[in-house]
Design a protein around this motif. Structure first.
Motif, PDB file in Angstrom:
ATOM      1  N   ARG A 183     -38.915  49.513 -23.044  1.00  0.00           N
ATOM      2  CA  ARG A 183     -37.759  50.396 -22.943  1.00  0.00           C
ATOM      3  C   ARG A 183     -37.557  51.146 -24.267  1.00  0.00           C
ATOM      4  NH1 ARG A 183     -31.515  49.821 -21.944  1.00  0.00           N
ATOM      5  NH2 ARG A 183     -31.708  49.641 -24.190  1.00  0.00           N
ATOM      6  N   GLU A 184     -37.706  50.403 -25.369  1.00  0.00           N
ATOM      7  CA  GLU A 184     -37.515  51.024 -26.683  1.00  0.00           C
ATOM      8  C   GLU A 184     -38.538  52.128 -26.932  1.00  0.00           C
ATOM      9  OE1 GLU A 184     -37.399  48.421 -30.152  1.00  0.00           O
ATOM     10  OE2 GLU A 184     -35.666  47.440 -29.206  1.00  0.00           O
ATOM     11  N   THR A 185     -39.811  51.832 -26.563  1.00  0.00           N
ATOM     12  CA  THR A 185     -40.864  52.828 -26.763  1.00  0.00           C
ATOM     13  C   THR A 185     -40.567  54.093 -25.978  1.00  0.00           C
ATOM     14  OG1 THR A 185     -42.369  50.956 -26.839  1.00  0.00           O
ATOM     15  CG2 THR A 185     -43.361  53.127 -26.774  1.00  0.00           C
ATOM     16  N   LEU A 186     -40.153  53.890 -24.704  1.00  0.00           N
ATOM     17  CA  LEU A 186     -39.849  55.050 -23.863  1.00  0.00           C
ATOM     18  C   LEU A 186     -38.676  55.834 -24.437  1.00  0.00           C
ATOM     19  CD1 LEU A 186     -40.276  53.723 -20.228  1.00  0.00           C
ATOM     20  CD2 LEU A 186     -41.653  55.398 -21.435  1.00  0.00           C
ATOM     21  N   GLU A 187     -37.696  55.098 -24.968  1.00  0.00           N
ATOM     22  CA  GLU A 187     -36.540  55.760 -25.571  1.00  0.00           C
ATOM     23  C   GLU A 187     -36.950  56.626 -26.748  1.00  0.00           C
ATOM     24  OE1 GLU A 187     -32.874  52.692 -24.659  1.00  0.00           O
ATOM     25  OE2 GLU A 187     -33.511  53.018 -26.718  1.00  0.00           O
ATOM     26  N   THR A 188     -37.810  56.030 -27.599  1.00  0.00           N
ATOM     27  CA  THR A 188     -38.272  56.777 -28.770  1.00  0.00           C
ATOM     28  C   THR A 188     -39.014  58.042 -28.342  1.00  0.00           C
ATOM     29  OG1 THR A 188     -38.631  54.629 -29.771  1.00  0.00           O
ATOM     30  CG2 THR A 188     -39.473  56.528 -30.957  1.00  0.00           C
TER      31      THR A 188
ATOM     32  N   MET B 209     -39.145  29.965 -20.958  1.00  0.00           N
ATOM     33  CA  MET B 209     -40.003  30.589 -21.987  1.00  0.00           C
ATOM     34  C   MET B 209     -40.687  31.863 -21.484  1.00  0.00           C
ATOM     35  SD  MET B 209     -40.633  30.171 -25.134  1.00  0.00           S
ATOM     36  CE  MET B 209     -41.782  30.719 -26.365  1.00  0.00           C
ATOM     37  N   PRO B 210     -41.384  31.818 -20.307  1.00  0.00           N
ATOM     38  CA  PRO B 210     -41.997  33.070 -19.841  1.00  0.00           C
ATOM     39  C   PRO B 210     -40.938  34.122 -19.539  1.00  0.00           C
ATOM     40  CG  PRO B 210     -42.707  31.187 -18.522  1.00  0.00           C
ATOM     41  CD  PRO B 210     -41.643  30.703 -19.413  1.00  0.00           C
ATOM     42  N   ALA B 211     -39.783  33.676 -19.029  1.00  0.00           N
ATOM     43  CA  ALA B 211     -38.724  34.634 -18.701  1.00  0.00           C
ATOM     44  C   ALA B 211     -38.274  35.370 -19.957  1.00  0.00           C
ATOM     45  CB  ALA B 211     -37.539  33.906 -18.062  1.00  0.00           C
ATOM     46  N   ALA B 212     -38.158  34.639 -21.064  1.00  0.00           N
ATOM     47  CA  ALA B 212     -37.736  35.263 -22.328  1.00  0.00           C
ATOM     48  C   ALA B 212     -38.788  36.256 -22.803  1.00  0.00           C
ATOM     49  CB  ALA B 212     -37.515  34.189 -23.387  1.00  0.00           C
ATOM     50  N   MET B 213     -40.063  35.861 -22.625  1.00  0.00           N
ATOM     51  CA  MET B 213     -41.148  36.757 -23.048  1.00  0.00           C
ATOM     52  C   MET B 213     -41.159  38.046 -22.249  1.00  0.00           C
ATOM     53  SD  MET B 213     -44.416  34.343 -23.851  1.00  0.00           S
ATOM     54  CE  MET B 213     -45.613  35.629 -23.681  1.00  0.00           C
ATOM     55  N   ILE B 214     -40.943  37.882 -20.928  1.00  0.00           N
ATOM     56  CA  ILE B 214     -40.934  39.074 -20.079  1.00  0.00           C
ATOM     57  C   ILE B 214     -39.770  39.979 -20.461  1.00  0.00           C
ATOM     58  CG2 ILE B 214     -40.481  39.855 -17.705  1.00  0.00           C
ATOM     59  CD1 ILE B 214     -42.129  37.381 -16.810  1.00  0.00           C
ATOM     60  N   ARG B 215     -38.617  39.347 -20.746  1.00  0.00           N
ATOM     61  CA  ARG B 215     -37.452  40.133 -21.134  1.00  0.00           C
ATOM     62  C   ARG B 215     -37.752  40.906 -22.431  1.00  0.00           C
ATOM     63  NH1 ARG B 215     -33.278  36.355 -21.913  1.00  0.00           N
ATOM     64  NH2 ARG B 215     -33.686  35.618 -19.804  1.00  0.00           N
ATOM     65  N   GLU B 216     -38.406  40.194 -23.359  1.00  0.00           N
ATOM     66  CA  GLU B 216     -38.743  40.831 -24.638  1.00  0.00           C
ATOM     67  C   GLU B 216     -39.691  42.019 -24.432  1.00  0.00           C
ATOM     68  OE1 GLU B 216     -40.567  38.636 -28.132  1.00  0.00           O
ATOM     69  OE2 GLU B 216     -38.682  37.543 -27.795  1.00  0.00           O
ATOM     70  N   LEU B 217     -40.679  41.774 -23.560  1.00  0.00           N
ATOM     71  CA  LEU B 217     -41.666  42.816 -23.274  1.00  0.00           C
ATOM     72  C   LEU B 217     -40.985  44.036 -22.659  1.00  0.00           C
ATOM     73  CD1 LEU B 217     -44.789  43.169 -23.369  1.00  0.00           C
ATOM     74  CD2 LEU B 217     -44.776  42.647 -20.930  1.00  0.00           C
ATOM     75  N   ALA B 218     -40.112  43.759 -21.678  1.00  0.00           N
ATOM     76  CA  ALA B 218     -39.392  44.852 -21.020  1.00  0.00           C
ATOM     77  C   ALA B 218     -38.555  45.608 -22.040  1.00  0.00           C
ATOM     78  CB  ALA B 218     -38.503  44.290 -19.905  1.00  0.00           C
ATOM     79  N   GLU B 219     -37.962  44.844 -22.942  1.00  0.00           N
ATOM     80  CA  GLU B 219     -37.120  45.474 -23.976  1.00  0.00           C
ATOM     81  C   GLU B 219     -37.942  46.415 -24.858  1.00  0.00           C
ATOM     82  OE1 GLU B 219     -33.640  46.337 -25.949  1.00  0.00           O
ATOM     83  OE2 GLU B 219     -33.912  45.227 -24.081  1.00  0.00           O
ATOM     84  N   SER B 220     -39.137  45.930 -25.255  1.00  0.00           N
ATOM     85  CA  SER B 220     -39.940  46.754 -26.165  1.00  0.00           C
ATOM     86  C   SER B 220     -40.498  47.983 -25.450  1.00  0.00           C
ATOM     87  CB  SER B 220     -41.059  45.927 -26.800  1.00  0.00           C
ATOM     88  OG  SER B 220     -42.078  45.716 -25.880  1.00  0.00           O
TER      89      SER B 220
END
Lengths: 257, 166
Positions: free
Chosen positions: A14-19, A1-12
């Motif tokens: 990354r998306e912000t930086l991309e934008t 569960m925490p691993a999934a959350m961290i992955r999600e956080l990292a993803e978001s």
């Protein structure tokens, strides 16, 4: 569960930086295209009409009422210190330095920014932009640039009109209704307002104009080509423009004060 | 064709209005003529100190505004500030021995010029000079005067202090 959350956080993140990076690249492209686009002035004039002249009524009406409210509030506040004569300088400075550029930029994002974003988004959704590319017409050069420049040119003019009407609105309430001496109103205003104050407002409105126009054309141009996508692009335009105007306002004020 | 003509006209009007607004904002900081124009008559008065008096400030008698300060200049013949007033023509019975003083409206308010009527039978005409003037009060001078007079009081007060305690 925490691993999934961290992955999600990292993803978001990354998306912000991309934008952000995508915004910067788009801005750089627009800056590069600016001299060439100014050469085709007819297209820009048409967009000054769309972004500026059509926003005129709402800007003037808002300016009048903001000025009248400042007149009322300022009078009530200053009266407590027995210095209602400085109403003119108080209203003129707050309009020129803050309210003029900021409120105009918010109105501009709501009126002109949404129109730009939804127009470009609809062009994207109906494949008009793709069709231009097929005909070897660069849509950024032909469609985006004039709209961007039209917004950048219109914003400072709208802000100046807003401030001017606002000062007269405050004069209407303060002098005509509340009985502040008209000579004190104008002479104190003239004593307190300096050329740099006017320039501060103009500079702010130019920066806000660039920011609002950039957000509008970026969101419209990069919208998802569906009905929902166009709607989302319009919403994002208002949200991002408003927040960035307020953030930029703080930074500009802190630098220039 | 007609369509683009109207667009150009609207845009032109908008841009014109925008620049007019900018011009107004820039020029409002410099002096501007007031609505009084050529109506009324002029008086002059010289002052040692005008404080924060500005062109456009009201001229009042017993609190009634009867005119405006038109211009302020420095007079090198008298080494005093020369203030030109424009009085509305309906107030044409000001005795020519009246005095003028620079006063402040409220604690933080703007300064204005107050005229106190004299008792002469002849009245001011256009171009006359007010002879009796009272300068603006400079707060710093007032405070230093007060402090010096306090200090001067302290010294003899030492001798008399014993008397009062007895």
């Amino acid at each position: 569960m925490p691993a999934a959350m961290i992955r999600e956080l990292a993803e978001s993140i990354r998306e912000t930086l991309e934008t952000l990076g995508s915004y910067a690249l788009f801005a750089a492209r627009l800056a590069r295209e600016t001299p060439r686009a100014l050469w085709r002035f007819g297209l820009v004039v048409e967009q000054v009409h769309n972004a500026g002249a059509l926003s005129l009524v709402i800007t003037m009406l808002s300016g009048l009422f903001v000025g009248m409210v400042l007149g009322l509030q300022g009078f009530d506040l200053l009266q407590r210190f027995g210095s209602e004569d400085s109403l003119g300088s108080v209203t003129a400075l707050s309009l020129l330095k803050e309210l003029g550029p900021v409120v105009t930029a918010l109105l501009f994002a709501g009126r002109a920014g949404t129109a730009l974003a939804s127009e470009l988004g609809l062009m994207r959704a109906t494949d008009q932009l793709a069709a231009m590319e097929v005909m070897a017409v660069d849509p950024v050069r032909r469609v985006v640039m004039p709209r961007f420049l039209g917004g950048v040119i219109s914003m400072p003019l709208l802000a100046a009109i807003f401030s001017m009407i606002g000062v007269y609105g405050a004069q209407l309430i303060g002098v005509q209704l509340m009985g502040v001496d008209s000579g004190q109103f104008w002479s104190q205003m003239r004593g307190a307002v300096e050329f740099d104050d006017v320039m501060e407002g103009v500079l702010k409105s130019v920066v806000f104009g660039v920011a609002c126009s950039l957000v509008a054309v970026y969101e419209g141009y990069h919208s998802v080509p569906t009905a929902e996508g166009v709607g989302r692009a319009t919403t994002r335009t208002v949200v991002i423009s408003s927040v960035s105007v307020l953030l930029l306002d703080y930074m500009l004020t802190a630098v220039m004060l | 064709m007609r369509h683009t003509r109207t667009i150009e006209l609207g845009t032109g009007l908008f841009v014109l209005l925008g620049f007019a607004a900018l011009f107004f904002l820039v020029t409002q900081i410099t002096n501007r003529e007031f609505g009084l124009g050529t109506d009324g008559y002029r008086l002059t008065a010289t002052f040692e100190q005008i404080g924060g008096l500005k062109p456009g400030a009201p001229v009042s008698m017993s609190g009634v505004t009867i005119g405006r300060v038109e211009s302020i200049a420095y007079d090198f013949d008298e080494y005093r500030a020369r203030v030109t007033l424009r009085i509305e023509s309906s107030y044409d019975r000001i005795p020519d021995d009246s005095d003028a003083g620079i006063l402040t409206a409220g604690l933080l308010g703007g300064q204005y010029l107050g005229i106190g009527p004299g008792s002469s039978e002849t009245f001011f005409k256009d171009g006359d000079q007010i002879q009796f003037t009272q300068s603006a009060i400079v707060l710093e001078n007032l405070i230093s005067k007060f402090l010096f007079s306090k200090a001067a009081e302290e010294q003899p007060a030492e001798g008399s202090a014993k008397e009062t305690t007895q």
